[in-house]
Design a protein around this motif. Structure first.
Motif: not given
Length: 696
Positions: A49-77
């Motif tokens: 949770f400390s390292e999980l990538t936060p994301n706020i989409s355009s226009g959002e007022l309520v935040v907190g959503e599941i995203m995939n913030g892995l780099t290409a090398s992390e995705r492969e690993e």
């Protein structure tokens, strides 16, 4: 509504991938050990949770959503190293159900996570070593959620610094302030309460030992959000329009959290713990979300009582008349009666949630396994057709013996899964919000929850009823066929016997047309199922076996692999879609269908009763909504459990099937849940089209 339309499009295109959280958790935990202990779990959970990538989409007022913030090398690993490990750990943790519940939102909003941490610290002063491990892990998980919220706050500040639009800049700064405060601290405003409730629910959806998507419900927000709404309105710090916007944003975030094909939402209305009617502005506003955002979620249930404000049912029917598939209408008094029959105190019996579709679980105190498992009733009947019987009654007795054996076997399997999960799984974060886990010092996976029911569901009941009647008539009364000769015809899918199939399908009366003899079989079977299930109790406290007669999508899945049945249904065709009549068999109108569907007692089928009705949108006139209200009231007054309505047209559905890109947000009701029509299998699309279309 420009903001909402933009967020709608984002939700429609959202890819629900939680790989980043799983990757960070399992990498931190280590790449060798499969077993779990609380200390290492808490450390890995905190890191993820400390390292999980936060994301706020355009226009959002309520935040907190599941995203995939892995780099290409992390995705492969992840794919090569940690995904296989995560799968193995998930297998070790065990099968069974999860997340069909709502947490204790009142506790979250009134005390904040720091307040719950304070409780845990008190428990730590007087506990044994095993409990201390659990409490310490729970505390660490709460702190991890706080860190993640603070990361969202930091992101909002960063985005605000680069935002040229002054209005949006101020919105981002307000998001930053709120995320810095809640869920760590108690909510003090409506906006803070909405954000806190969503954020914790989103965090609960990230479970390292349950790789599938979680579908937690939001409980009864017209109850727990009301004090904040009333205070802010009185203070002049909130308008009704702004509150509606925030509720619409909350509804959209459910779609960002839960992928289609599942179900997540909330309930409104009903009675409170004192038996008083819940009536306030939020009740209607939370229904209005359905019309505003026009997405598959939230799955909204209106808890109906005869003495609730008339405006609530009228509002629900107007929304349904627009072609929405929500809200579903639940009978609060019948459900409360059923919950009390299973030992739930009256004060708790009005606080329940339709845990995804129609499965009823007590709010804030459940670890209930719904639909565990599904049973194919049509197949059970086919399995009895391997020999002759001296009488119809003997045949029915043989069927009931098979049913009893199936219930016993399935209970044994589910109870074993429960035992395995108790020994190998943990969920300290969720345990913080479920009575009585903290008080008992026991993880929810280890029996800490107040209610640990198992809810088997019995699918294809209408096919069974219609088929039993056919057997009685053509085998035991007319003696036109033997059991075996009819079974041979069924095994060949009526090949060369189409005239017989049409006679069985159309020439003999069917369930759903107010014919006592046929409708009585439904009650006979449900009474037997209820009685048989009462013989069993699971390994945990309050581990009742509680039945249901709904199907989610299992009627299509079972039907695909079930041969032809005596009711004239061909091999491979979906079974009946719930507790009402089979597709296209209501010939005497909606009133007769309602009467048939309520000739048997619903209240002890707390696992869920789903009755679907479909009305032709093209036939809607000036008084059609009034007629719909009257039909719903009739169903409820006769003891109906739940009613769900589609208002659409065959022509529209056919157009959507031919041109799916033009109708990608067309939502239809299935067998307890709703889904995008164009995303359904061809078989399920055809099943929905073939349902009886009443004209009112």
């Amino acid at each position: 509504m420009i903001r909402i339309e933009g967020l709608r499009q984002t939700a429609l295109q959202h890819n629900h991938i939680n790989n980043e959280f799983l990757y960070r958790f399992h990498k931190r935990y280590g790449d060798k050990e499969l077993g779990m202990d609380y200390r290492k779990y808490a450390d890995a959970f905190d890191f993820a949770f400390s390292e999980l990538t936060p994301n706020i989409s355009s226009g959002e007022l309520v935040v907190g959503e599941i995203m995939n913030g892995l780099t290409a090398s992390e995705r492969e690993e992840w794919e090569t190293v940690y995904k296989p490990l995560a799968i193995e750990r998930t297998k070790l943790a065990g099968g069974g159900q999860d997340s069909h519940m709502a947490i204790e939102y009142e506790l979250l909003l009134s005390q904040g996570l720091n307040g719950i941490i304070g409780r845990i610290e008190e428990y730590l002063k007087a506990c044994d070593a095993e409990q201390a491990e659990f409490y310490s892990a729970a505390k660490s998980c709460l702190l991890a959620v706080i860190k993640h919220s603070e990361n969202y706050s930091a992101l909002a500040i960063k985005l605000a610094a680069d935002e040229p639009d002054e209005t949006r800049k101020n919105e981002l700064l307000e998001i930053a302030r709120i995320c810095k405060k809640v869920p760590a601290q108690p909510a003090e405003s409506f906006y803070e309460a909405v954000q806190s409730a969503h954020f914790v629910t989103y965090c609960l959806s990230l479970n390292p030992l349950r790789m599938g998507h979680q579908q937690f419900q939001l409980g009864h927000p017209d109850r727990y959000l009301l004090p904040y709404y009333e205070k802010d309105i009185k203070d002049g710090t909130l308008t009704k329009e702004k509150a509606q916007l925030l509720l619409d944003c909350l509804g959209i975030q459910i779609n960002m959290r839960v992928p289609r094909g599942l179900s997540s939402g909330y309930m409104v209305g009903g009675r409170d713990e004192n038996g008083e009617i819940v009536e306030n502005e939020l009740t209607e506003m939370l229904m209005q979300v359905i019309d505003d955002i026009r997405l598959v979620y939230p799955s909204v249930g209106l808890c109906y009582t005869e003495d609730m404000p008339k405006a609530y049912l009228a509002k629900a029917c107007r929304i349904l008349s627009h072609g929405r598939s929500h809200p579903a209408i639940f009978n609060d008094d019948i459900i409360s009666k059923g919950l009390q029959s299973y030992g739930v105190p009256e004060s708790e019996s009005h606080s329940y949630i339709h845990s995804t579709c129609v499965e009823i679980t007590p709010v804030a105190s459940s670890n209930v396994w719904v639909a565990s498992p599904y049973t194919n009733m049509a197949q059970l009947l086919l399995d009895t057709m391997t020999r002759e019987y001296d009488s119809f009654d003997e045949h029915i007795s043989a069927l009931l013996e098979k049913l009893d054996a199936s219930i016993q076997h399935n209970f044994s399997v589910q109870n074993s899964l429960r035992k395995h999960r108790a020994e190998n799984a943990m969920n300290p974060l969720l345990s913080c919000f479920v009575k009585d886990c903290l008080a008992r010092g026991a993880d929810i996976e280890k029996g800490g929850a107040r209610y640990n029911w198992i809810m088997p569901s019995f699918v294809g009941m209408a096919n069974l009823v219609d088929s039993v009647y056919v057997l009685k008539k053509i085998v035991y009364e007319e003696k036109a066929y033997t059991v075996r000769s009819l079974k041979e015809i069924l095994d060949n899918n009526f090949d060369g016997n189409e005239r017989l199939r049409l006679r069985l399908l159309n020439g003999l009366p069917k369930y759903g047309n107010d014919i006592d003899e046929i409708d009585g079989y439904f009650g006979m079977f449900t009474d037997h199922i209820i009685s048989e299930c009462k013989k069993y109790n699971g390994i945990h406290t309050a581990g009742n076996l509680i039945p249901s007669v709904f199907c989610w999508v299992q009627h299509e899945r079972f039907g695909r692999n079930t041969g032809a049945t005596p009711d004239g249904r061909p091999a491979g065709f979906p079974l009946g879609d719930g507790s009402g009549p089979c597709q296209g068999r209501e010939l005497n109108g909606p009133t007769a269908s309602i009467i048939s569907s309520t000739k048997w007692a619903h209240h002890e089928l707390i696992g869920g009763v789903a009755v679907n009705m479909k009305f032709a949108k093209s036939s809607f006139g000036e008084h059609s909504v009034d007629v719909m209200e009257t039909l719903i009231k009739a169903y409820m007054s006769r003891g109906g459990f739940e009613l769900q309505i589609n208002v659409t047209d065959k022509e529209l559905l056919e157009k959507a099937r031919k041109n799916p890109e033009e109708y990608r947000d067309l939502v239809v009701r299935i067998g307890g849940y709703s889904d995008y029509f164009t995303k359904l299998s061809p078989e399920m699309q055809q099943e929905v089209i073939l349902r009886t279309e009443h004209r009112i």
